[in-house]
Design a protein around this motif. Structure first.
Motif, PDB file in Angstrom:
ATOM      1  N   GLY A  53      24.746  19.193 -38.574  1.00  0.00           N
ATOM      2  CA  GLY A  53      23.293  19.106 -38.688  1.00  0.00           C
ATOM      3  C   GLY A  53      22.820  19.338 -40.107  1.00  0.00           C
ATOM      4  O   GLY A  53      21.889  18.679 -40.574  1.00  0.00           O
ATOM      5  N   LEU A  54      23.493  20.272 -40.812  1.00  0.00           N
ATOM      6  CA  LEU A  54      23.129  20.533 -42.213  1.00  0.00           C
ATOM      7  C   LEU A  54      23.345  19.292 -43.068  1.00  0.00           C
ATOM      8  O   LEU A  54      22.520  18.962 -43.932  1.00  0.00           O
ATOM      9  CB  LEU A  54      23.951  21.703 -42.735  1.00  0.00           C
ATOM     10  N   ALA A  55      24.440  18.565 -42.818  1.00  0.00           N
ATOM     11  CA  ALA A  55      24.688  17.334 -43.576  1.00  0.00           C
ATOM     12  C   ALA A  55      23.588  16.308 -43.308  1.00  0.00           C
ATOM     13  O   ALA A  55      23.095  15.641 -44.240  1.00  0.00           O
ATOM     14  CB  ALA A  55      26.062  16.762 -43.212  1.00  0.00           C
ATOM     15  N   ILE A  87      17.688  17.113 -34.376  1.00  0.00           N
ATOM     16  CA  ILE A  87      17.157  17.455 -33.042  1.00  0.00           C
ATOM     17  C   ILE A  87      18.102  16.953 -31.954  1.00  0.00           C
ATOM     18  O   ILE A  87      18.358  17.639 -30.962  1.00  0.00           O
ATOM     19  CB  ILE A  87      15.745  16.864 -32.884  1.00  0.00           C
ATOM     20  N   LEU A  88      18.667  15.748 -32.166  1.00  0.00           N
ATOM     21  CA  LEU A  88      19.627  15.223 -31.175  1.00  0.00           C
ATOM     22  C   LEU A  88      20.866  16.111 -31.110  1.00  0.00           C
ATOM     23  O   LEU A  88      21.393  16.397 -30.023  1.00  0.00           O
ATOM     24  CB  LEU A  88      20.004  13.791 -31.513  1.00  0.00           C
ATOM     25  N   ILE A  89      21.351  16.580 -32.273  1.00  0.00           N
ATOM     26  CA  ILE A  89      22.502  17.501 -32.298  1.00  0.00           C
ATOM     27  C   ILE A  89      22.158  18.796 -31.575  1.00  0.00           C
ATOM     28  O   ILE A  89      22.975  19.370 -30.855  1.00  0.00           O
ATOM     29  CB  ILE A  89      22.929  17.760 -33.759  1.00  0.00           C
ATOM     30  N   ALA A  92      18.705  11.697 -24.951  1.00  0.00           N
ATOM     31  CA  ALA A  92      18.843  13.156 -25.077  1.00  0.00           C
ATOM     32  C   ALA A  92      18.362  13.846 -23.820  1.00  0.00           C
ATOM     33  O   ALA A  92      18.964  14.830 -23.368  1.00  0.00           O
ATOM     34  CB  ALA A  92      18.057  13.637 -26.298  1.00  0.00           C
ATOM     35  N   SER A  93      17.279  13.335 -23.214  1.00  0.00           N
ATOM     36  CA  SER A  93      16.792  13.971 -21.985  1.00  0.00           C
ATOM     37  C   SER A  93      17.791  13.786 -20.852  1.00  0.00           C
ATOM     38  O   SER A  93      18.008  14.694 -20.043  1.00  0.00           O
ATOM     39  CB  SER A  93      15.428  13.412 -21.605  1.00  0.00           C
ATOM     40  N   MET A  94      18.439  12.586 -20.805  1.00  0.00           N
ATOM     41  CA  MET A  94      19.466  12.390 -19.780  1.00  0.00           C
ATOM     42  C   MET A  94      20.649  13.311 -20.008  1.00  0.00           C
ATOM     43  O   MET A  94      21.239  13.850 -19.057  1.00  0.00           O
ATOM     44  CB  MET A  94      19.921  10.926 -19.776  1.00  0.00           C
ATOM     45  N   LEU A  95      20.990  13.524 -21.294  1.00  0.00           N
ATOM     46  CA  LEU A  95      22.094  14.442 -21.618  1.00  0.00           C
ATOM     47  C   LEU A  95      21.778  15.862 -21.175  1.00  0.00           C
ATOM     48  O   LEU A  95      22.626  16.563 -20.594  1.00  0.00           O
ATOM     49  CB  LEU A  95      22.356  14.392 -23.120  1.00  0.00           C
ATOM     50  N   LEU A  96      20.513  16.294 -21.426  1.00  0.00           N
ATOM     51  CA  LEU A  96      20.118  17.635 -21.016  1.00  0.00           C
ATOM     52  C   LEU A  96      20.137  17.769 -19.503  1.00  0.00           C
ATOM     53  O   LEU A  96      20.538  18.813 -18.967  1.00  0.00           O
ATOM     54  CB  LEU A  96      18.727  17.955 -21.556  1.00  0.00           C
TER      55      LEU A  96
END
Lengths: 105, 167
Positions: free
Chosen positions: A45-47, A65-67, B144-148
């Motif tokens: 995430g930092l990268a 945010i995805l990570i 992402a919501s599906m992953l959660l």
């Protein structure tokens, strides 16, 4: 006023990722392995953040945010698995959990 | 000045992370991991990613680490749990994390008392992030919501088996 160079942030990210990978490869306790995974997610995430800040785009933060969601889902499942393994095997030592018939070292 | 703050925060992050992977007590490792995440959040702040810095502190250092702590406390409820609690209350075990957190707090004070320029040129604020997130990246948000949801169902299923071992 000097901005932070991208190379140095990427070096910090690489160092953190390497530390996390060293922890993942050396520790045999499931909790410590999950913590090392968190360190590695954080370094990735930092990268992303560094690259996004370098070009002034929002994409880096979006991938952070995805990570974050990925790490949250991983921690939920991983800690549930840790509870289950502790319940069944009475240990968190991953070398003792050989249900897939691998050879115990 | 910004770059000095960055090097200090990076130093704190590397020290705390190397202490995470060498501790034998899981709770000590967790405290150093929180310090490492806070240091990384400070680096995000220096890079102009304010929203990501907030998320790092609230979600990572807050929610995820509390989850770790819950599980550690659930697993450490054995006969030796009380002795471990007593050992955790000794003040000298807090010196390391408290020192590293103090360094970060000092940096924060320097940044916000105006001794350093807090706003870099390429600051990406939350508005831009939100516009991109619900515009071009809408599909990624759905994924992402599906992953959660999958993580939620998986975690519920795993801990449900915990309550009924015969099932």
């Amino acid at each position: 006023m000097s901005a932070v160079p991208l190379t140095h942030v990427l070096m910090l990210s690489a160092i953190l990722f390497t530390l996390g990978m060293a922890g993942l490869l050396t520790r045999r306790n499931l909790i410590f392995m999950l913590m090392s995974l968190e360190v590695m997610f954080n370094a990735a995430g930092l990268a992303f953040i560094a690259a996004g800040a370098r070009w002034g785009q929002a994409d880096g933060q979006i991938f952070f945010i995805l990570i974050l969601t990925l790490a949250a889902a991983e921690v939920g499942v991983g800690l549930g698995l840790a509870l289950q393994i502790h319940h069944r095997f009475r240990t968190l030592d991953m070398d003792k959990v050989c249900e897939l018939k691998e050879t115990e070292p | 000045m910004t770059i000095l703050l960055f090097y200090l925060a990076a130093f704190v992050a590397v020290i705390a992370t190397s202490l995470v992977i060498t501790r034998t007590n899981a709770v000590h490792a967790l405290i150093y991991l929180i310090v490492s995440l806070l240091a990384t959040g400070f680096v995000f702040l220096l890079l102009g990613a304010y929203f990501a810095a907030l998320l790092e502190v609230i979600v990572y250092a807050g929610a995820v680490m509390v989850l770790f702590l819950f599980v550690l406390m659930m697993l450490g409820l054995g006969r030796d749990g009380e002795g471990r609690e007593r050992e955790l209350l000794q003040p000298h075990l807090w010196y390391g994390p408290a020192f590293l957190c103090g360094v970060l707090l000092g940096e924060w004070g320097i940044l916000f008392l105006g001794w350093s320029q807090p706003f870099p040129l390429h600051a990406v604020d939350a508005k831009q992030v939100g516009i991109s997130l619900l515009g071009p990246y809408f599909l990624a948000v759905e994924l992402a919501s599906m992953l959660l949801l999958a993580g939620l169902v998986g975690a519920y299923h795993l801990t449900e088996l915990q309550r009924r071992p015969g099932a």
